[in-house]
Scaffold this motif. Structure first.
Motif, PDB file in Angstrom:
ATOM      1  N   GLU A   1       1.176  -0.778  -0.160  1.00 40.80           N
ATOM      2  CA  GLU A   1      -0.072  -0.197   0.226  1.00 40.80           C
ATOM      3  C   GLU A   1       0.826   1.488  -0.069  1.00 40.80           C
ATOM      4  OE1 GLU A   1      -2.463  -0.552   3.808  1.00 40.80           O
ATOM      5  OE2 GLU A   1      -4.021  -1.481   2.520  1.00 40.80           O
ATOM      6  N   GLN A   2       1.832   1.398   0.690  1.00 41.64           N
ATOM      7  CA  GLN A   2       2.493   2.114   1.167  1.00 41.64           C
ATOM      8  C   GLN A   2       3.473   2.447   0.062  1.00 41.64           C
ATOM      9  OE1 GLN A   2       5.055   1.013   4.128  1.00 41.64           O
ATOM     10  NE2 GLN A   2       3.717   2.020   5.842  1.00 41.64           N
ATOM     11  N   GLY A   3       4.129   1.357  -0.774  1.00 44.69           N
ATOM     12  CA  GLY A   3       4.966   1.368  -2.103  1.00 44.69           C
ATOM     13  C   GLY A   3       3.940   2.576  -3.261  1.00 44.69           C
ATOM     14  N   ASN A   4       2.420   1.570  -3.174  1.00 43.72           N
ATOM     15  CA  ASN A   4       1.398   1.947  -4.118  1.00 43.72           C
ATOM     16  C   ASN A   4       0.846   3.557  -4.103  1.00 43.72           C
ATOM     17  OD1 ASN A   4      -0.549   1.721  -6.372  1.00 43.72           O
ATOM     18  ND2 ASN A   4      -2.066   2.622  -5.241  1.00 43.72           N
ATOM     19  N   ASP A   5       1.552   4.093  -2.920  1.00 44.75           N
ATOM     20  CA  ASP A   5       1.006   5.501  -2.621  1.00 44.75           C
ATOM     21  C   ASP A   5       2.031   6.449  -3.083  1.00 44.75           C
ATOM     22  OD1 ASP A   5      -1.153   4.879  -1.347  1.00 44.75           O
ATOM     23  OD2 ASP A   5      -0.598   5.387   0.748  1.00 44.75           O
ATOM     24  N   ILE A   6       3.571   5.139  -3.137  1.00 43.58           N
ATOM     25  CA  ILE A   6       4.496   6.444  -3.176  1.00 43.58           C
ATOM     26  C   ILE A   6       4.716   6.603  -4.943  1.00 43.58           C
ATOM     27  CG2 ILE A   6       7.318   6.412  -3.291  1.00 43.58           C
ATOM     28  CD1 ILE A   6       7.120   4.877  -1.180  1.00 43.58           C
ATOM     29  N   MET A   7       4.314   5.884  -5.277  1.00 40.49           N
ATOM     30  CA  MET A   7       3.894   5.469  -7.493  1.00 40.49           C
ATOM     31  C   MET A   7       2.891   7.055  -7.421  1.00 40.49           C
ATOM     32  SD  MET A   7       6.153   3.862  -8.751  1.00 40.49           S
ATOM     33  CE  MET A   7       6.828   4.117  -7.517  1.00 40.49           C
ATOM     34  N   MET A   8       2.105   6.646  -6.993  1.00 37.03           N
ATOM     35  CA  MET A   8       0.531   7.694  -7.075  1.00 37.03           C
ATOM     36  C   MET A   8       1.478   9.290  -7.076  1.00 37.03           C
ATOM     37  SD  MET A   8      -1.794   6.479  -8.434  1.00 37.03           S
ATOM     38  CE  MET A   8      -3.142   5.125  -8.596  1.00 37.03           C
ATOM     39  N   PHE A   9       2.212   9.220  -6.390  1.00 37.93           N
ATOM     40  CA  PHE A   9       2.969  10.410  -6.083  1.00 37.93           C
ATOM     41  C   PHE A   9       3.672  11.364  -6.980  1.00 37.93           C
ATOM     42  CE2 PHE A   9       6.267  13.483  -4.145  1.00 37.93           C
ATOM     43  CZ  PHE A   9       5.910  14.628  -3.477  1.00 37.93           C
ATOM     44  N   LEU A  10       4.566  10.184  -6.964  1.00 36.00           N
ATOM     45  CA  LEU A  10       5.483  10.383  -8.715  1.00 36.00           C
ATOM     46  C   LEU A  10       4.410  11.076  -9.322  1.00 36.00           C
ATOM     47  CD1 LEU A  10       7.877   7.621  -8.297  1.00 36.00           C
ATOM     48  CD2 LEU A  10       7.861   9.989  -6.986  1.00 36.00           C
TER      49      LEU A  10
END
Length: 413
Positions: free
Chosen positions: A175-184
């Motif tokens: 979930e945190q990895g997905n949040d990082i990708m969406m931020f990028l």
């Protein structure tokens, strides 16, 4: 909306710049393209492609883990594949019909003696099916093999949903990895106007007005069919099944369509299209995370339209009459090939070669349409990702209605 406005302005400026260079300074264009347009466009594409594999991996794991019921996952997958195959067949029918109305190759004057094209051979459908399960998932991610990445992510997501609290830490990390990708993705979106300007200026400047004029009727048939398919087919699904306003849907989705148009790649547009679908269109994240990555790999509606029009165009140029049986063969071959050749580089031309061969037309005729294929590829890619988002909206609405009905039935009992 400000970003959408900037992207549209950039596309218009890029179009005008490309035409201006081609008409008035073709020699200067080569220099400017080599040292400005192409590098800027490549940096934009690379910045998006950098995010595609991790985003697909994280999002599909989350989407599958969020759909803990295997029956529900199978139901979503069945609806998704069914939608893609059905709309591909509809797209082919629209393309064939409009091509016969406009008659793009009937005017003559096309040079067929020097036309030459060596078609790449598509892998057998059985090989494609067998290769869906990767023998090395790390290698699959390094090579960008989307079907293999999707299969691996689905298996991980299913395992996480079954193991529950035992793997809650891993699920939290995903979930945190997905949040990082969406931020990028949001950061990369600010580069979209510059990338769109450079890519469209490079494409139009290289293509030139003479190529556009020679293939005007062919282009009109393809563009007309793309427009009809988007308005009628997708619009009907959005209006009557997804219960959404089609105009508002497209207006909201324009940033993703603009990126797809400039990049000519469904995979490159995937991070932006998923962000817009989930955050702006409010499509269910588990559904969007499963449907859109799969669509970027196997949904070929825009490509199918090009194949239908190109087949009729080449038949008319070579004075070959296609029978009704031939037309049915075109529809069947292209529909099945849309999945059978998923993920193959240059998939549009490989599929077209398969279709032409299936009805006995010369593959060399592909050389006639190659000159304007770049600009049409931009348009059909925008249509393809719109179809992916439409499917996600439809499946999301159908699943929500089903869950509400089940909840009401449970309360009544």
């Amino acid at each position: 909306m400000k970003l959408t406005k900037y992207i549209i302005i950039a596309l218009i400026l890029g179009l005008g710049t490309g035409i201006g260079f081609n008409l008035f300074a073709p020699e200067a264009f080569v220099y400017v393209d080599n040292y400005f347009f192409s590098p800027l466009g490549t940096l934009f594409i690379n910045s998006i492609m950098m995010l595609v594999v991790p985003l697909v991996l994280f999002s599909i794991i989350l989407g599958t883990a969020g759909v803990s019921d295997p029956k529900k996952l199978g139901r979503i997958g069945g609806k998704t594949v069914g939608f893609y195959l059905t709309t591909t067949a509809i797209a082919l029918i629209i393309g064939l019909s409009l091509a016969y109305i406009i008659q793009p190759g009937a005017g003559g004057g096309f040079e067929t003696q020097t036309a030459d094209y060596e078609a790449e051979e598509a892998p057998p459908i059985m090989d494609t099916i067998l290769n869906i399960i990767p023998d090395n998932p790390i290698q699959a991610m390094a090579d960008g093999e989307m079907l293999q990445i999707i299969a691996f992510a689905v298996l991980i997501g299913f395992a996480l949903s079954r193991l529950g609290d035992k793997t809650s830490g891993v699920l939290k990390l995903v979930e945190q990895g997905n949040d990082i990708m969406m931020f990028l993705v949001r950061i990369v979106m600010y580069l979209a106007p510059f990338g769109a300007f450079a890519l469209i200026a490079s494409a139009i400047g290289e293509l030139g007005m003479s190529a556009l004029q020679a293939m005007l009727l062919y282009m009109a048939a393809v563009i007309g069919a793309l427009l009809i398919h988007t308005v009628v087919t997708y619009g009907s699904v959005l209006k009557f099944i997804a219960k959404r306003n089609p105009i508002q849907f497209v207006r909201t989705f324009i940033p993703a369509m603009a990126v797809a148009f400039s990049a000519s790649s469904s995979s490159a547009a995937l991070p932006i299209s998923m962000r817009v679908a989930q955050e702006d269109l409010k499509i269910s994240k588990p559904v969007s995370s499963f449907v859109q990555p799969l669509g970027s790999t196997i949904n070929m509606d825009g490509t199918a339209i090009m194949q239908a029009v190109a087949t009729v165009f080449i038949a008319q140029v070579y004075a070959v009459n296609l029978s009704f049986g031939d037309l049915l063969t075109v529809i069947l071959t292209a529909t099945l090939a849309s999945i059978g050749t998923a993920g193959v580089p240059g998939v549009g031309m490989i599929m077209l070669a398969m279709v032409l061969t299936s009805v006995g037309l010369p593959v060399e005729g592909i050389a006639l349409v190659l000159g304007v294929d770049r600009i049409l590829d931009m348009l059909r890619t925008a249509v393809n990702i719109t179809g992916d988002a439409t499917c996600a909206a439809m499946v999301s609405e159908m699943e929500e209605n089903r869950e509400e009905s089940e909840a009401e039935a449970s309360e009544a009992s």
